[in-house]
Write an enzyme that holds these catalytic residues in place. Structure first.
Site, PDB file in Angstrom:
ATOM      1  N   ALA A  72       0.808  -1.232   0.000  1.00  0.00           N
ATOM      2  CA  ALA A  72       0.000   0.000   0.000  1.00  0.00           C
ATOM      3  C   ALA A  72       0.833   1.270   0.000  1.00  0.00           C
ATOM      4  CB  ALA A  72      -0.920  -0.015   1.222  1.00  0.00           C
ATOM      5  N   GLY A 114       3.405   1.571  -2.042  1.00  0.00           N
ATOM      6  CA  GLY A 114       4.162   1.498  -3.291  1.00  0.00           C
ATOM      7  C   GLY A 114       3.560   2.337  -4.422  1.00  0.00           C
ATOM      8  N   LEU A 149       2.342   1.439  -7.450  1.00  0.00           N
ATOM      9  CA  LEU A 149       1.110   0.996  -8.106  1.00  0.00           C
ATOM     10  C   LEU A 149      -0.119   1.400  -7.288  1.00  0.00           C
ATOM     11  CD1 LEU A 149      -0.061  -0.682 -10.500  1.00  0.00           C
ATOM     12  CD2 LEU A 149      -0.127  -2.598  -8.924  1.00  0.00           C
ATOM     13  N   ALA A 150      -0.019   1.206  -5.968  1.00  0.00           N
ATOM     14  CA  ALA A 150      -1.142   1.568  -5.106  1.00  0.00           C
ATOM     15  C   ALA A 150      -1.426   3.061  -5.243  1.00  0.00           C
ATOM     16  CB  ALA A 150      -0.819   1.210  -3.664  1.00  0.00           C
ATOM     17  N   ARG A 151      -0.371   3.848  -5.211  1.00  0.00           N
ATOM     18  CA  ARG A 151      -0.511   5.304  -5.231  1.00  0.00           C
ATOM     19  C   ARG A 151      -1.061   5.802  -6.575  1.00  0.00           C
ATOM     20  NH1 ARG A 151       2.776   9.880  -6.119  1.00  0.00           N
ATOM     21  NH2 ARG A 151       4.254   8.628  -7.308  1.00  0.00           N
ATOM     22  N   LYS A 205       1.294  -8.552 -12.528  1.00  0.00           N
ATOM     23  CA  LYS A 205       2.358  -9.044 -13.385  1.00  0.00           C
ATOM     24  C   LYS A 205       3.680  -8.468 -12.896  1.00  0.00           C
ATOM     25  CE  LYS A 205       3.818  -6.523 -16.746  1.00  0.00           C
ATOM     26  NZ  LYS A 205       4.264  -5.151 -16.482  1.00  0.00           N
ATOM     27  N   ASP A 236      -3.644  -8.350 -16.042  1.00  0.00           N
ATOM     28  CA  ASP A 236      -2.862  -7.735 -17.102  1.00  0.00           C
ATOM     29  C   ASP A 236      -3.657  -6.482 -17.422  1.00  0.00           C
ATOM     30  OD1 ASP A 236      -2.184  -6.831 -19.700  1.00  0.00           O
ATOM     31  OD2 ASP A 236      -1.154  -8.708 -20.034  1.00  0.00           O
ATOM     32  N   HIS A 237      -3.163  -5.319 -17.023  1.00  0.00           N
ATOM     33  CA  HIS A 237      -4.054  -4.153 -17.069  1.00  0.00           C
ATOM     34  C   HIS A 237      -4.462  -3.778 -18.494  1.00  0.00           C
ATOM     35  CE1 HIS A 237      -0.396  -1.656 -17.685  1.00  0.00           C
ATOM     36  NE2 HIS A 237      -1.223  -0.744 -18.161  1.00  0.00           N
ATOM     37  N   ASP A 259       8.495  -7.489 -19.587  1.00  0.00           N
ATOM     38  CA  ASP A 259       7.668  -6.401 -19.046  1.00  0.00           C
ATOM     39  C   ASP A 259       6.439  -6.154 -19.928  1.00  0.00           C
ATOM     40  OD1 ASP A 259       7.234  -4.246 -17.163  1.00  0.00           O
ATOM     41  OD2 ASP A 259       7.848  -2.842 -18.739  1.00  0.00           O
ATOM     42  N   HIS A 299       1.206  -7.844 -22.161  1.00  0.00           N
ATOM     43  CA  HIS A 299       0.330  -6.900 -22.878  1.00  0.00           C
ATOM     44  C   HIS A 299       0.288  -7.154 -24.394  1.00  0.00           C
ATOM     45  CE1 HIS A 299       0.565  -5.051 -19.054  1.00  0.00           C
ATOM     46  NE2 HIS A 299       1.569  -4.239 -19.282  1.00  0.00           N
ATOM     47  N   LYS A 337       3.855   8.632 -27.099  1.00  0.00           N
ATOM     48  CA  LYS A 337       3.194   7.620 -26.272  1.00  0.00           C
ATOM     49  C   LYS A 337       1.948   7.190 -27.040  1.00  0.00           C
ATOM     50  CE  LYS A 337       1.434   5.616 -22.451  1.00  0.00           C
ATOM     51  NZ  LYS A 337       1.868   4.269 -22.118  1.00  0.00           N
TER      52      LYS A 337
HETATM   53  N1  LIG Z   1       4.020   0.505 -10.714  1.00  0.00           N
HETATM   54  C1  LIG Z   1       3.378   0.146 -11.821  1.00  0.00           C
HETATM   55  O1  LIG Z   1       2.939   0.976 -12.645  1.00  0.00           O
HETATM   56  C2  LIG Z   1       3.137  -1.289 -12.116  1.00  0.00           C
HETATM   57  C3  LIG Z   1       3.494  -2.264 -11.204  1.00  0.00           C
HETATM   58  N2  LIG Z   1       3.219  -3.573 -11.458  1.00  0.00           N
HETATM   59  C4  LIG Z   1       3.555  -4.621 -10.495  1.00  0.00           C
HETATM   60  O2  LIG Z   1       2.981  -4.321  -9.223  1.00  0.00           O
HETATM   61  C5  LIG Z   1       3.803  -4.786  -8.182  1.00  0.00           C
HETATM   62  C6  LIG Z   1       4.161  -3.608  -7.265  1.00  0.00           C
HETATM   63  O3  LIG Z   1       4.847  -2.650  -8.029  1.00  0.00           O
HETATM   64  P1  LIG Z   1       5.200  -1.198  -7.474  1.00  0.00           P
HETATM   65  O4  LIG Z   1       4.084  -0.637  -6.674  1.00  0.00           O
HETATM   66  O5  LIG Z   1       5.683  -0.443  -8.652  1.00  0.00           O
HETATM   67  O6  LIG Z   1       6.444  -1.508  -6.517  1.00  0.00           O
HETATM   68  P2  LIG Z   1       7.036  -0.598  -5.343  1.00  0.00           P
HETATM   69  O7  LIG Z   1       8.437  -1.024  -5.168  1.00  0.00           O
HETATM   70  O8  LIG Z   1       6.747   0.834  -5.564  1.00  0.00           O
HETATM   71  O9  LIG Z   1       6.194  -1.055  -4.068  1.00  0.00           O
HETATM   72  C7  LIG Z   1       6.379  -2.286  -3.435  1.00  0.00           C
HETATM   73  C8  LIG Z   1       5.516  -2.342  -2.196  1.00  0.00           C
HETATM   74  O10 LIG Z   1       5.769  -3.568  -1.528  1.00  0.00           O
HETATM   75  C9  LIG Z   1       5.973  -3.314  -0.144  1.00  0.00           C
HETATM   76  N3  LIG Z   1       6.821  -4.378   0.372  1.00  0.00           N
HETATM   77  C10 LIG Z   1       8.039  -4.741  -0.069  1.00  0.00           C
HETATM   78  N4  LIG Z   1       8.508  -5.781   0.640  1.00  0.00           N
HETATM   79  C11 LIG Z   1       7.551  -6.105   1.543  1.00  0.00           C
HETATM   80  C12 LIG Z   1       7.433  -7.080   2.545  1.00  0.00           C
HETATM   81  N5  LIG Z   1       8.389  -7.976   2.785  1.00  0.00           N
HETATM   82  N6  LIG Z   1       6.311  -7.105   3.284  1.00  0.00           N
HETATM   83  C13 LIG Z   1       5.314  -6.222   3.059  1.00  0.00           C
HETATM   84  N7  LIG Z   1       5.365  -5.267   2.128  1.00  0.00           N
HETATM   85  C14 LIG Z   1       6.475  -5.210   1.375  1.00  0.00           C
HETATM   86  C15 LIG Z   1       6.633  -1.942  -0.130  1.00  0.00           C
HETATM   87  O11 LIG Z   1       6.430  -1.249   1.074  1.00  0.00           O
HETATM   88  P3  LIG Z   1       7.439  -1.236   2.318  1.00  0.00           P
HETATM   89  O12 LIG Z   1       8.782  -0.927   1.756  1.00  0.00           O
HETATM   90  O13 LIG Z   1       6.859  -0.187   3.195  1.00  0.00           O
HETATM   91  O14 LIG Z   1       7.328  -2.582   2.884  1.00  0.00           O
HETATM   92  C16 LIG Z   1       5.793  -1.238  -1.194  1.00  0.00           C
HETATM   93  O15 LIG Z   1       4.582  -0.799  -0.639  1.00  0.00           O
HETATM   94  C17 LIG Z   1       5.007  -5.432  -8.864  1.00  0.00           C
HETATM   95  O16 LIG Z   1       4.731  -6.796  -9.054  1.00  0.00           O
HETATM   96  C18 LIG Z   1       5.038  -4.725 -10.222  1.00  0.00           C
HETATM   97  O17 LIG Z   1       5.687  -5.487 -11.193  1.00  0.00           O
HETATM   98  C19 LIG Z   1       2.567  -3.954 -12.603  1.00  0.00           C
HETATM   99  C20 LIG Z   1       2.187  -3.019 -13.551  1.00  0.00           C
HETATM  100  C21 LIG Z   1       2.477  -1.618 -13.402  1.00  0.00           C
HETATM  101  O1  LIG Z   2       2.881  -2.908 -17.215  1.00  0.00           O
HETATM  102  C1  LIG Z   2       3.489  -1.947 -17.616  1.00  0.00           C
HETATM  103  O2  LIG Z   2       2.839  -1.049 -18.370  1.00  0.00           O
HETATM  104  C2  LIG Z   2       3.313   0.290 -18.503  1.00  0.00           C
HETATM  105  C3  LIG Z   2       2.584   0.897 -19.706  1.00  0.00           C
HETATM  106  O3  LIG Z   2       1.205   0.922 -19.436  1.00  0.00           O
HETATM  107  P1  LIG Z   2       0.268   2.022 -20.118  1.00  0.00           P
HETATM  108  O4  LIG Z   2      -1.082   1.668 -19.640  1.00  0.00           O
HETATM  109  O5  LIG Z   2       0.753   3.360 -19.626  1.00  0.00           O
HETATM  110  O6  LIG Z   2       0.468   1.908 -21.589  1.00  0.00           O
HETATM  111  C4  LIG Z   2       4.815   0.330 -18.690  1.00  0.00           C
HETATM  112  O7  LIG Z   2       5.276   1.661 -18.648  1.00  0.00           O
HETATM  113  C5  LIG Z   2       5.492  -0.472 -17.620  1.00  0.00           C
HETATM  114  O8  LIG Z   2       6.895  -0.552 -17.891  1.00  0.00           O
HETATM  115  C6  LIG Z   2       4.939  -1.869 -17.518  1.00  0.00           C
HETATM  116  O9  LIG Z   2       5.422  -2.488 -16.325  1.00  0.00           O
END
Ligand SMILES: NC(=O)C1=CN([C@@H]2O[C@H](COP(=O)(O)OP(=O)(O)OC[C@H]3O[C@@H](n4cnc5c(N)ncnc54)[C@H](OP(=O)(O)O)[C@@H]3O)[C@@H](O)[C@H]2O)C=CC1
Ligand SMILES: O=C1O[C@H](COP(=O)(O)O)[C@@H](O)[C@H](O)[C@H]1O
Length: 510
Positions: free
Chosen positions: A15, A17, A19-21, A154, A183-184, A241, A246, A352
């Site tokens: 939460a 990270g 993706l959540a944000r 993913k 897979d978004h 990736d 995708h 893009k």
């Molecule tokens: N960001 C994106 O746009 C996308 C992400 N994804 C996938 O989503 C997933 C998350 O990505 P993303 O949000 O970018 O990653 P981040 O590195 O930003 O966030 C990871 C999160 O995991 C938490 N975390 C790490 N280790 C632990 C642990 N041992 N226990 C509990 N919490 C933990 C971290 O918080 P803390 O350090 O506080 O524990 C943080 O909240 C990945 O699988 C990524 O491939 C897929 C598509 C797009």
């Molecule tokens: O899953 C992913 O997708 C994004 C691209 O997504 P889009 O919806 O903005 O087209 C990509 O940037 C990222 O590397 C990949 O992990």
């Protein structure tokens, strides 16, 4: 929502990270504003770092203000919404923390009168999926009487063996029908629209085969670089990736047979059949002939200097990771035999844009035309992202005394009509998971076949690292990607943002 099947607690692992944000909190807020969450729900944020509920709610608010299509101030009920959020610090490896989570959960279910439905969203690195699944069970989190659903992000594994291990770990705890692999791209409006465009139009459906289609082009171009994501990206590269998921998902949506029923399993069966028909490339020769991999070097865009991949702070300066992928693929079945599917994706490209181009075969250049002219092929272009819409290009007579033919274009610009308010992919997919609808999630057998297509390519690249081609950031990738098409007399059609000079627009929704 009339029944209580959709009232649930949403557990967001990861939460704090990215993706959540950027995606999950905004999606949950949009669903709330549209009444899709109802009133009896709770959202629990989970990650290791400490946060009070108040701090967490401030983070959620900031994320929604920045990324959501609804702004907190515009809609009523913000305070009520954010009051549904609580936070617990939890390390996924610590079963005791899951026992505490159980106590917290039961308190929330009693407070909101929620019937034990629990949705676990793992926005975490995949290596943590197994321990979370185990500890959910060991910590008693799966003992409630409602449904339990696991939504996972993913990349699902790194290759077929690791994906299989991961799947086994998850399946020791959850049934396949409880697992929702995201897979978004499958949540995007225009990807879901592909089947409707194909199957509900008399001028496309009968032509959707190798008698009439010359080639298919799928482009997923990004302007962003890898920036701070190097730790993840260096291991994955464009192949894992983007292509394994995708790109192959878009290809299957274009190529699949119409399902016999609109049932999620029938649809997914058809998608698996397509993946099984994609020609596997195994020899180094086949791979070198049909696949191009590139990495961005220093370059520029819009007058701004851009770093090369190896100069990014989070990247190993000797990295051989590909940031660009292009390929000529074949779907060896009755419908598609002989039709090349050209796919390309890359970071630090000039625009893009995700687009799918269906290029039709030309009609015979017959006697109707006094002078022989080079007819341009008809195109159907599906604009997926960020512009959403459909564009068709065809030939018409140029006004005047002779039979000169000119290409003209018509466009349905969905983004212009609906504006920015088309639901985000994550909104649809979270809502589908809550409703238990698997249609737009990836089934294990789909993933398994996809990895079996990808693994030989990765293996060949490991054997021949020198095949990586460098391209300037801000360009369209290595020239070799153009040659993939040129040898068959084709070229990449310009995507939205690149202008076509010689086309007359007959409607102007631009
Ligand atoms: N960001 C994106 O746009 C996308 C992400 N994804 C996938 O989503 C997933 C998350 O990505 P993303 O949000 O970018 O990653 P981040 O590195 O930003 O966030 C990871 C999160 O995991 C938490 N975390 C790490 N280790 C632990 C642990 N041992 N226990 C509990 N919490 C933990 C971290 O918080 P803390 O350090 O506080 O524990 C943080 O909240 C990945 O699988 C990524 O491939 C897929 C598509 C797009
Ligand atoms: O899953 C992913 O997708 C994004 C691209 O997504 P889009 O919806 O903005 O087209 C990509 O940037 C990222 O590397 C990949 O992990």
């Amino acid at each position: 929502m009339a029944d209580n099947k959709h009232e649930a607690i949403y557990f967001i692992f990861g939460a704090t990270g990215d993706l959540a944000r950027r995606k999950l909190f905004p999606a949950l807020y949009s669903l709330y504003v549209e009444g899709k969450l109802g009133e009896r729900f709770a959202i629990v944020g989970l990650a290791r770092r400490p946060r009070t509920d108040e701090q967490f709610r401030d983070d959620v608010k900031a994320s929604i203000e920045e990324f959501c299509r609804y702004k907190p101030k515009e809609a009523e009920g913000w305070d009520a919404f954010v009051g549904h959020f609580t936070y617990q610090s939890l390390d996924t490896g610590n079963v005791e923390a899951f026992r505490q989570l159980k106590t917290h959960t039961e308190r929330l279910e009693a407070a909101y009168d929620i019937p034990g439905n629990r949705l676990f969203y793992l926005a975490l690195a995949p290596e943590l999926f197994g321990s979370v699944s185990r500890n959910l069970r060991e910590g008693g989190m799966l003992e409630s009487t409602g449904w339990h659903r696991l939504v996972i992000e993913k990349p699902f594994g790194y290759d077929y063996p690791s994906a299989e291990r991961l799947n086994e770990e998850i399946r020791q705890v959850f049934r396949e029908d409880e697992v929702f692999r995201i897979d978004h791209y499958l949540g995007k409006e225009m990807v879901q629209n592909i089947e409707v465009i194909r199957l509900s139009n008399a001028f496309f459906e009968p032509l959707w085969n190798n008698n009439h289609i010359a080639n298919v082009q799928i482009t997923l171009a990004e302007t962003v670089g890898v920036e701070e994501r190097g730790a993840y990206y260096n291991k994955s590269g464009a192949l894992r990736d983007m292509v394994q998921n995708h790109m192959l998902q878009m290809l299957t949506m274009i190529a699949m047979e119409p399902p016999s029923r609109l049932d999620p399993e029938d649809i997914r069966d058809e998608k698996v059949k397509v993946l099984r028909s994609v020609r596997v490339m195994e020899t180094a020769g086949e791979i070198a002939e049909n696949i191009v991999r590139g990495q961005y070097a220093e370059g520029s865009a819009k007058g701004k200097a851009l770093k090369g991949y190896r100069q990014e702070d989070s990247v190993d300066p000797a990295s051989g990771t590909e940031t660009f992928f292009a390929a000529r693929l074949f779907v060896d079945n009755f419908r598609w035999a002989g039709v090349p599917f050209y796919v390309r994706t890359g970071k630090r490209l000039p625009v893009k844009s995700t687009e799918i181009v269906i290029e039709f075969k030309n009609v015979p250049n017959n006697v109707l035309f006094a002078k022989k002219q080079d007819l341009q092929p008809n195109l159907l272009v599906i604009r997926v992202n960020p512009m959403e819409g459909i564009y068709i290009k065809f030939n018409a007579k140029k006004p005047g005394n002779d039979m000169t033919v000119q290409p003209v274009a018509m466009e349905f610009c969905q983004s212009c009509q609906v504006g920015l308010n088309t639901p985000e992919a994550y909104e649809r997919l979270i809502f589908d998971a809550v409703r238990g609808d698997h249609t737009y999630f990836t089934r294990w057998d789909e993933l398994a076949v996809a990895w079996k297509l990808i693994d030989p390519i990765a293996a060949a690249w490991r054997q021949e690292p020198e095949g990586l081609q460098f391209y300037p950031a801000g360009s369209w990738g290595p020239e070799k990607a153009d040659r993939l098409l040129a040898r068959e007399g084709y070229f990449w059609w310009p995507v939205n943002g690149q202008e076509e000079d010689n086309v007359i627009w007959v409607t102007a929704s631009k």
